[in-house]
Design a protein around this motif. Sequence first.
Motif, short mmCIF file in Angstrom:
data_model
loop_
_atom_site.label_atom_id
_atom_site.label_comp_id
_atom_site.label_asym_id
_atom_site.label_seq_id
_atom_site.Cartn_x
_atom_site.Cartn_y
_atom_site.Cartn_z
N CYS A 197 42.06 -61.24 6.87
CA CYS A 197 42.76 -60.01 7.21
C CYS A 197 42.59 -59.69 8.69
O CYS A 197 41.81 -60.33 9.40
N GLU A 198 43.34 -58.69 9.15
CA GLU A 198 43.21 -58.22 10.52
C GLU A 198 42.31 -56.99 10.61
O GLU A 198 41.84 -56.65 11.70
N SER A 199 42.07 -56.33 9.49
CA SER A 199 41.13 -55.22 9.44
C SER A 199 40.68 -55.06 8.01
O SER A 199 41.37 -55.47 7.07
N VAL A 200 39.50 -54.42 7.82
CA VAL A 200 38.96 -54.30 6.49
C VAL A 200 37.89 -53.20 6.49
O VAL A 200 37.33 -52.88 7.54
N VAL A 201 37.61 -52.66 5.34
CA VAL A 201 36.47 -51.75 5.17
C VAL A 201 35.39 -52.53 4.43
O VAL A 201 35.58 -52.92 3.26
N SER A 202 34.28 -52.80 5.12
CA SER A 202 33.24 -53.64 4.53
C SER A 202 31.94 -53.46 5.29
O SER A 202 31.94 -53.19 6.50
N ASP A 203 30.83 -53.59 4.58
CA ASP A 203 29.52 -53.54 5.25
C ASP A 203 29.35 -54.71 6.22
O ASP A 203 28.65 -54.59 7.23
N ARG A 204 29.99 -55.82 5.89
CA ARG A 204 29.82 -57.02 6.70
C ARG A 204 31.14 -57.76 6.76
O ARG A 204 31.98 -57.65 5.86
N ALA A 205 31.34 -58.53 7.85
CA ALA A 205 32.55 -59.33 8.00
C ALA A 205 32.28 -60.44 9.00
O ALA A 205 31.30 -60.40 9.76
N THR B 266 27.52 -64.95 17.40
CA THR B 266 26.57 -63.86 17.59
C THR B 266 26.85 -62.75 16.58
O THR B 266 27.79 -62.86 15.77
N PHE B 267 26.05 -61.69 16.62
CA PHE B 267 26.15 -60.61 15.64
C PHE B 267 26.27 -59.28 16.37
O PHE B 267 25.57 -59.03 17.36
N VAL B 268 27.18 -58.42 15.89
CA VAL B 268 27.40 -57.12 16.52
C VAL B 268 27.44 -56.04 15.46
O VAL B 268 27.83 -56.29 14.31
N SER B 269 27.04 -54.85 15.85
CA SER B 269 27.08 -53.70 14.95
C SER B 269 28.30 -52.84 15.25
O SER B 269 28.72 -52.70 16.41
N ASN B 270 28.88 -52.30 14.19
CA ASN B 270 30.03 -51.40 14.30
C ASN B 270 31.12 -51.94 15.23
O ASN B 270 31.52 -51.28 16.18
N PRO B 271 31.60 -53.15 14.98
CA PRO B 271 32.60 -53.74 15.87
C PRO B 271 33.96 -53.05 15.79
O PRO B 271 34.73 -53.09 16.74
N MET B 272 34.25 -52.45 14.64
CA MET B 272 35.54 -51.77 14.46
C MET B 272 35.42 -50.79 13.31
O MET B 272 34.44 -50.82 12.55
#
Length: 753
Positions: A78-86, A121-127
């Motif tokens: 997808c291009e966007s999603v609601v999820s704890d992780r992606a 790498t890993f990022v928090s709250n990217p979107m």
Amino acid sequence: MKKILTILLFWAFSANVFAIDHPGAVKPGIHSEGFVLIENGQPAPIIVSFSDNKAVMHAVKDLQNDFMMVSGVKPQLCESVVSDRAIIVGSLESELIQSLVYKGVLDVTPLQGCNEKYLMTFVSNPMDGVCEALVIAGSDRRGTVYGIYELSEQIGVSPWYDWADVPVARHKDMTIARGTYTAGEPAVRYRGIFLNDEAPCLTGWVKHTYGTDYGDHRFYERVFELLLRLRANFIWPAMWSWAFYEDDPLNSRTADEMGIIVGTSHHEPMARNHQEWARRRSEYGVWDYASNQKVIDKFFREGIERAADTEDLITIGMRGDGDTAMGGKEGQDDKFVPDYDYMIRMMQKIFDNQRRIIKKATGRPASERPQVWALYKEVQTLYEKGLRVPDDVTILLSDDNWGDVRRLPNAAERERAGGWGMYYHVDYVGAPRNSKWLNITPVQNIWEQMQLTYSYGVDRLWVLNVGDLKPMEYPITLFLDMAWNPESFNISNLKDHTLDFCRQQFGPDHADEAARILNLYSKYNGRITPEMLDRHTYNLHTGEWKQVSDEYLKLEAEALRQYLTLPDNVKDAYFQLILFPVQAMANLYEMYYAQAMNHHLYACGDPAANQWADKVEACFARDKFLTDQYNNVMAGGKWKNMMIQKHIGYTIWNDTFPEDTLPEVYRIDSEDFADEFVFSPSNGYVSIEAPHVFSKSDSDEGRWTLIPDMGRTLGGVALMPYTVPVDGAALTYRMTLPSDVKNVRVYVATKST
């Protein structure tokens, strides 16, 4: 847990020289300190901009399928999603990655100005809606693709999952430790393979699999995926009877869309396949630039126009029709003598005209379109006699077709802007014999020659002639891993690469033994090609023949023992990568050793020659059985026709004989099991086998009968049937004794019958 962890160790070996910070283990289970890739069978969703490059989208869809193989569930794309992780994927120029940069959550500075590099790498709250993401970003489309396939590899999908049937372990939960990782930039710009000498095996497999007489885009898509999973970017397509550009117009488009750079082989200039000329030879005329320049120039121009909007690497120069030498004159001995002065003048004219065509067809200076000139066979002599190409052209050197590099640039030559390349063989058609059947290149030889190549500054193009692709799986892997980072390989860790390869394909419990066998079979096969092997190869009388044959038989027993201990789902991969080449070569050695014994014993009049003749025939039949297992049984017949190459019956350099041919054997009539043997003493003794009689006479109703293998050594003899009179029956044994011997003691060994 163990299996996935050891796969990570392969990651560390193959790429960690460039690591910023090793991300840690990918392992089954949910671990509080790690990022969850799969939870309760559900993979994290994959976020990508659907407008990103087609190569990225193609690889992302493969990643979807890879997660499905591991977890049983295909992740959401997808291009966007609601999820704890992606998992977020994109090339540096994509809107998605640029939005993360703009937001300040992703630093892509290490990617800027780089070639084919990725960051993981890993990022928090990217979107909005996503709490944390694993981000794979690439400096360009191929860098992104390599990062995607790196993740596939770490979750347990081998690059050879399709082409060698390597099984994928299933897991419901999987975690990856947080960190930042990159494999860096490749040391060699163009890295790839040459599908060559592809008939009858590859062509037969394609015909069976796809129903076509040529490789279409479906076939090449599978090849391209393999190359990208191995971090390659280049191919010379098959060209014996196929025409990559013409057979299927989607071939070129598929390569371009997946990110594979296409070239044409050393004798196929200007993005044209040889078959495109050969199929129209009656229309086009002779392949001779001196007499047919106008037609050939048009042929060249059409090729460049067709490839103008691709990354295709343009081969320039010209050889004779069908990969032969160009030009020459008749010598006084009526043998072909190359006229090098003529060839140099003609080649210079060809270069000049080809460059003008490139400029006109692309609308840019020729120096802006990458080109390569191959110094293959006699063309290297032209270079040594002074022929030169413009400085921006890559000069492609070659080995001697048998794995030994012929030439390397000196310090002054290494300053060329176009750089240098290497064309290397693990498959070859030509004198003294074809080498097409099995891998015969030792691991150590590839490493030694390619590190030599790189140390002399040859880093623009590495291309490996792999024949049918199978069964060259390990040489391809080693060659391409070295092309990415040659300096990470040294004599102390070379065997680790073989070990890691086997760990990835067969699991950690079987890796050590499989790697040992793979290394040894490559070493043994490097002694002489199977096509060159015959009964004369080794010395029978010193025991050398038996020694080398026994080495193979021992290795076969060890490989078979390991095969029997493997889980069923690993056996197909092991059979094609390890067991079959070991069994096939062990059987071939046993056959030719048996033939050598047969000829020797026949010349001595020894009836044991017949047993060795039987052995030759049994081995010849077993060769057919083994190849049938590969073609029709292994993997449910998936690779039918891939192992039909002729290899028994060579008398000249090529394989034009109609089929594998039983080696010549001789037999002694069993009724005349021995006659006229005369023996001489040694150390005061004469020792004679029972069948080695000088003469014999039968009784009226009985006949002397040889019983092979009766007793301790060669065999026994008996007058049969036992119930008839023995009057008149006799055996005579003759020996030569010193003249001063007056008395002898005779021992006769009999059975108690």
